[in-house]
Design a protein around this motif. Structure first.
Motif, PDB file in Angstrom:
ATOM      1  N   CYS A 193      18.295   6.970  14.120  1.00 19.60           N
ATOM      2  CA  CYS A 193      19.498   6.306  13.603  1.00 19.60           C
ATOM      3  C   CYS A 193      19.338   5.915  12.137  1.00 19.60           C
ATOM      4  O   CYS A 193      20.283   6.023  11.346  1.00 19.60           O
ATOM      5  CB  CYS A 193      19.820   5.067  14.437  1.00 19.60           C
ATOM      6  N   LEU A 194      18.156   5.434  11.775  1.00 15.62           N
ATOM      7  CA  LEU A 194      17.912   5.053  10.381  1.00 15.62           C
ATOM      8  C   LEU A 194      18.001   6.268   9.458  1.00 15.62           C
ATOM      9  O   LEU A 194      18.602   6.202   8.383  1.00 15.62           O
ATOM     10  CB  LEU A 194      16.540   4.383  10.258  1.00 15.62           C
ATOM     11  N   VAL A 195      17.414   7.388   9.905  1.00 17.18           N
ATOM     12  CA  VAL A 195      17.474   8.619   9.107  1.00 17.18           C
ATOM     13  C   VAL A 195      18.909   9.135   9.036  1.00 17.18           C
ATOM     14  O   VAL A 195      19.409   9.494   7.959  1.00 17.18           O
ATOM     15  CB  VAL A 195      16.549   9.696   9.707  1.00 17.18           C
ATOM     16  N   PHE A 196      19.597   9.144  10.170  1.00 16.32           N
ATOM     17  CA  PHE A 196      20.974   9.642  10.192  1.00 16.32           C
ATOM     18  C   PHE A 196      21.897   8.751   9.368  1.00 16.32           C
ATOM     19  O   PHE A 196      22.822   9.234   8.712  1.00 16.32           O
ATOM     20  CB  PHE A 196      21.483   9.720  11.635  1.00 16.32           C
ATOM     21  N   GLY A 197      21.660   7.441   9.420  1.00 15.32           N
ATOM     22  CA  GLY A 197      22.476   6.530   8.618  1.00 15.32           C
ATOM     23  C   GLY A 197      22.347   6.812   7.134  1.00 15.32           C
ATOM     24  O   GLY A 197      23.329   6.775   6.383  1.00 15.32           O
ATOM     25  N   ASP A 237      17.298  16.070  13.364  1.00 14.70           N
ATOM     26  CA  ASP A 237      17.163  15.782  14.789  1.00 14.70           C
ATOM     27  C   ASP A 237      16.088  16.678  15.393  1.00 14.70           C
ATOM     28  O   ASP A 237      15.215  16.218  16.140  1.00 14.70           O
ATOM     29  CB  ASP A 237      18.502  16.011  15.490  1.00 14.70           C
ATOM     30  N   LEU A 238      16.139  17.960  15.052  1.00 14.93           N
ATOM     31  CA  LEU A 238      15.112  18.906  15.518  1.00 14.93           C
ATOM     32  C   LEU A 238      13.740  18.525  14.990  1.00 14.93           C
ATOM     33  O   LEU A 238      12.738  18.499  15.728  1.00 14.93           O
ATOM     34  CB  LEU A 238      15.486  20.316  15.080  1.00 14.93           C
ATOM     35  N   LEU A 239      13.665  18.201  13.691  1.00 13.34           N
ATOM     36  CA  LEU A 239      12.388  17.863  13.064  1.00 13.34           C
ATOM     37  C   LEU A 239      11.782  16.597  13.663  1.00 13.34           C
ATOM     38  O   LEU A 239      10.602  16.571  14.023  1.00 13.34           O
ATOM     39  CB  LEU A 239      12.607  17.687  11.559  1.00 13.34           C
TER      40      LEU A 239
END
Length: 246
Positions: A193-197, A237-239
């Protein structure tokens, strides 16, 4: 060459975004405005989508596991793990990329084509930091809370729908939710979530900040921002799944 050009300019923009602010108090005020605009206004759509998805997944798992050899508790377990690991983090980020990302691109892009950003630069304001930094912090801050809300209301939607359509009882569903629970799943998804945000806020901001032309170009930039953000979300997400779950 175009790809590397965009990458270089993206990181150049980030170096300006995370530069020392001129007036910290002004940034704090802007941060709370962005939390309300980008985060709080997204709560209801997260709740509604999560309730329906939780109900849909419960029915689908019950159909897929319609075998006397499988305990009904697997329905709750499958719904829980799907929400924890993928839907409430990745799928929600893809949805928010369309809502929040397009909002950010159109707002900053409109300021660019109407020369408001140029005016800020003339006044000696670091426009990239002032306009983009509060948005990044607000979205990164609010995403874990949206994730937790999504998981809760998704499970609630499953608990309401399952008994309503007769595929699982409430005690069986609750037992399934508690069965073989791994707290690390939450830690893993919070990291995502932090990365996606960060992606949902910074990538659309890039496309809006460097847009050229008029209203038509702003619309095209919003579309490009959403598409590229979604691709990056799926890539990371894959990584992250490869790095953190194996």
């Amino acid at each position: 060459m175009g790809f590397f050009f965009h990458i270089g300019r993206y990181f150049s923009m980030l170096s300006k975004v995370f530069a020392r602010p001129e007036k910290a108090k002004m940034y704090v005020r802007q941060l709370f405005l962005e939390i309300d605009n980008l985060g709080v206004n997204s709560v209801w759509i997260v709740i509604i989508i999560s309730i329906f998805i939780g109900g849909i997944m419960t029915i689908q798992f019950a159909h897929a596991l319609a075998n006397p050899l499988y305990p009904n508790e697997l329905v709750g377990l499958g719904t829980r793990d799907t929400l924890l690991l993928e839907f409430s983090s990745t799928m929600l980020a893809l949805i928010m990329a369309g809502k929040i990302g397009s909002n950010i691109t159109s707002e900053i892009g409109t300021m660019r084509v109407t020369e408001q950003i140029d005016s800020l630069e003339i006044m000696g304001v670091n426009s990239a930091s002032y306009l983009i930094f509060p948005k990044i912090v607000a979205v990164v801050f609010i995403f874990p809370f949206l994730y937790i809300m999504s998981v809760f209301f998704g499970l609630l939607g499953g608990m309401l729908t399952g008994p309503l359509v007769g595929v699982v009882t409430i005690p069986q569903y609750i037992d399934g939710i508690q069965w073989l629970f791994y707290p690390y799943y939450i830690t893993f998804s919070i990291i995502k979530c932090l990365v996606f945000g960060f992606l949902v806020s910074s990538v659309p901001a890039y496309f809006g900040y460097y847009v050229q032309g008029g209203a038509l170009e702003v619309g095209k930039a919003s579309t490009k921002a959403v598409v590229n953000t979604n691709i990056l979300i799926l890539f990371f997400d894959l990584l992250l799944t490869r790095l953190l779950l194996t």
